[in-house]
Design an enzyme around this catalytic site. Structure first.
Site, PDB file in Angstrom:
ATOM      1  N   THR A  27       0.896  -0.920   0.019  1.00  0.00           N
ATOM      2  CA  THR A  27       0.040   0.403   0.066  1.00  0.00           C
ATOM      3  C   THR A  27       0.863   0.920  -0.625  1.00  0.00           C
ATOM      4  O   THR A  27       2.260   1.109   0.305  1.00  0.00           O
ATOM      5  CB  THR A  27      -0.535   0.035   1.348  1.00  0.00           C
ATOM      6  OG1 THR A  27      -0.458  -0.097   2.575  1.00  0.00           O
ATOM      7  CG2 THR A  27      -1.754  -1.333   1.649  1.00  0.00           C
ATOM      8  N   ASP A  28       0.112   2.491  -0.319  1.00  0.00           N
ATOM      9  CA  ASP A  28       1.067   3.900  -0.052  1.00  0.00           C
ATOM     10  C   ASP A  28       0.621   4.437   1.373  1.00  0.00           C
ATOM     11  O   ASP A  28      -0.128   3.673   2.001  1.00  0.00           O
ATOM     12  CB  ASP A  28       0.627   4.247  -1.593  1.00  0.00           C
ATOM     13  CG  ASP A  28      -0.959   4.908  -1.582  1.00  0.00           C
ATOM     14  OD1 ASP A  28      -1.474   4.666  -0.396  1.00  0.00           O
ATOM     15  OD2 ASP A  28      -1.073   5.290  -3.354  1.00  0.00           O
ATOM     16  N   ALA A  29       0.539   5.349   0.853  1.00  0.00           N
ATOM     17  CA  ALA A  29       0.128   6.454   2.518  1.00  0.00           C
ATOM     18  C   ALA A  29      -0.620   6.614   2.357  1.00  0.00           C
ATOM     19  O   ALA A  29      -1.273   6.365   3.935  1.00  0.00           O
ATOM     20  CB  ALA A  29       1.195   7.835   1.824  1.00  0.00           C
TER      21      ALA A  29
ATOM     22  N   ILE B 123      -4.012   2.737  -0.050  1.00  0.00           N
ATOM     23  CA  ILE B 123      -4.801   1.921  -1.264  1.00  0.00           C
ATOM     24  C   ILE B 123      -3.577   1.091  -1.517  1.00  0.00           C
ATOM     25  O   ILE B 123      -1.748   1.452  -1.640  1.00  0.00           O
ATOM     26  CB  ILE B 123      -5.588   2.641  -1.621  1.00  0.00           C
ATOM     27  CG1 ILE B 123      -4.527   3.840  -2.377  1.00  0.00           C
ATOM     28  CG2 ILE B 123      -7.081   3.134  -1.082  1.00  0.00           C
ATOM     29  CD1 ILE B 123      -5.514   4.798  -3.968  1.00  0.00           C
TER      30      ILE B 123
END
Length: 150
Positions: free
Chosen positions: A21-23, A26
């Site tokens: 996931t990203d920040a 997602i």
């Protein structure tokens, strides 16, 4: 070679981990390509071929081109179902149609097509897909599709 009418669909399941996931929590867009790569590798394994064994025999599969469309986000802890269907089989390449869906609600998250070339491990030049492997892949194609090169 015409594909048989009884196509066995293939799917690979995996879980979204924190590292995917990203920040924003997602799945980072590039990771869908990793998920689809794993599904293609598992498709090959299901047919009785391990990438490591093929490499030892001087054969590699490399991605020639990739196309992806993103529809909805996957999130941490989602279980994903990734398909890997052969839609075109040529003398030295194959094309996969793939989808990534969320297992809980079957929502389409990402879909794509990948042209995968068969090459020699020593010089990365194209080579014919071995007959036994071609026939194994031919049994995974969509009904009615005609394979080129035979």
């Amino acid at each position: 070679m015409r594909a048989p009418n009884e196509v066995q669909p293939f799917s690979h399941r995996c879980r979204v981990y924190y590292e995917d996931t990203d920040a924003g929590g997602i799945v980072y867009y590039v990771n869908y390509l990793k998920f689809m790569e794993r599904a293609r590798t598992e498709r090959l394994r299901e047919l009785g071929y391990a990438q490591s064994t093929l490499a030892g025999e001087g054969l590699l599969f490399v991605v020639h081109s990739a196309e992806a469309r993103y529809h909805a986000p996957a999130r941490l802890d989602d279980e994903l179902v990734i398909s890997a269907d052969v839609i075109e089989l040529n003398r030295a390449s194959l094309r996969f149609r793939q989808q990534v869906r969320r297992a809980a609600d079957d929502v389409l998250l990402c879909e794509g097509q990948f042209l995968v070339a068969c090459v020699r491990a020593d010089n990365l030049k194209p080579r014919a897909i071995p007959d036994t492997l071609r026939h194994a892949f031919a049994g995974t194609q969509v009904p009615g599709l005609i394979a080129a090169g035979e």
